[in-house]
Scaffold this active site. Sequence first.
Site, PDB file in Angstrom:
ATOM      1  N   TYR A  44       3.478  76.555 -52.581  1.00 37.96           N
ATOM      2  CA  TYR A  44       4.207  75.358 -52.152  1.00 37.96           C
ATOM      3  C   TYR A  44       5.214  75.667 -51.049  1.00 37.96           C
ATOM      4  CZ  TYR A  44       2.713  73.078 -56.567  1.00 37.96           C
ATOM      5  OH  TYR A  44       2.011  72.556 -57.605  1.00 37.96           O
ATOM      6  N   HIS A 102      -2.137  80.135 -60.591  1.00 40.31           N
ATOM      7  CA  HIS A 102      -2.292  78.796 -60.020  1.00 40.31           C
ATOM      8  C   HIS A 102      -3.739  78.313 -60.096  1.00 40.31           C
ATOM      9  CE1 HIS A 102      -0.399  75.989 -56.768  1.00 40.31           C
ATOM     10  NE2 HIS A 102      -1.125  75.315 -57.636  1.00 40.31           N
TER      11      HIS A 102
END
Length: 271
Positions: A44, A102
Amino acid sequence: MKLNQDNIPKMGFGTYDRKGEAGISAILVALETGYRHLDTAQDYGTEKEVGQAVQRSGLDRDDVFLTTKIANGSLGKGALIPSLRESLDNLQIDQLDLTLIHWPSPNNAIALPVYIEQLAEAHAMGLTRMVGVSNFTIALLKEAQTILGDLPIANNQFELNPLMQNKNLASYCKNTGISVTCYLPIARGILGDVPAIAEIAARHDATPEQVALAFEFAKGYIAIPTSSKAERICSNFLATKLTLSEQDISAIETVDRGQRVIDPEWGPDWD
């Protein structure tokens, strides 16, 4: 307090796209509103913003539950722990509350044991209190748990909202003691177009987004909505005060379309 999957704050604030000073401001609004769980990820690019917001908030470290996710590029042999140390530096903390893989390695380019064993090592080193995964299927969860042995998978984060209820995967997690975190929990704001949800929202004098979040909390899930707008951040948080009836929950269960939004070509073979 000893942390486990039973006391991860159910209402989290997602930090995808919350970058720069505007991002810090949004995270600060969330903390001021009452959110006590911040979700970020190496990919991110918002770990520094999260760390700065927590510092500026004046809250004690123990008051804020912090989750990050390991990027695909950090799954290789010897790569995960250095990447996690960098995350800790970005966040200005000594230990994560929860660290997730992730995504399973795209196309299984890196064998699952390579990065799951490193995740366990990170836990043994005290870099993270709990470990978990994101976007893992039932088969991958079973394989990962075999590798981890006595170290539990605390959480699986995956796409879940009224239009994508992922019932088989969510049920498996619930039955095996793995907490569920819903990403895209308000389906990017399109739930007002679903008649059953619009009707429930009107009856409760609530927003469709609040209804979706309240549904997820009623199911025992964790949800991590995000917004750049203070009024939306505050409005979403009010879902923690909304109690749906059994009839409401049953009605929402019927709107499941299996409508997946996040579906990269290299993703796993979904359940």
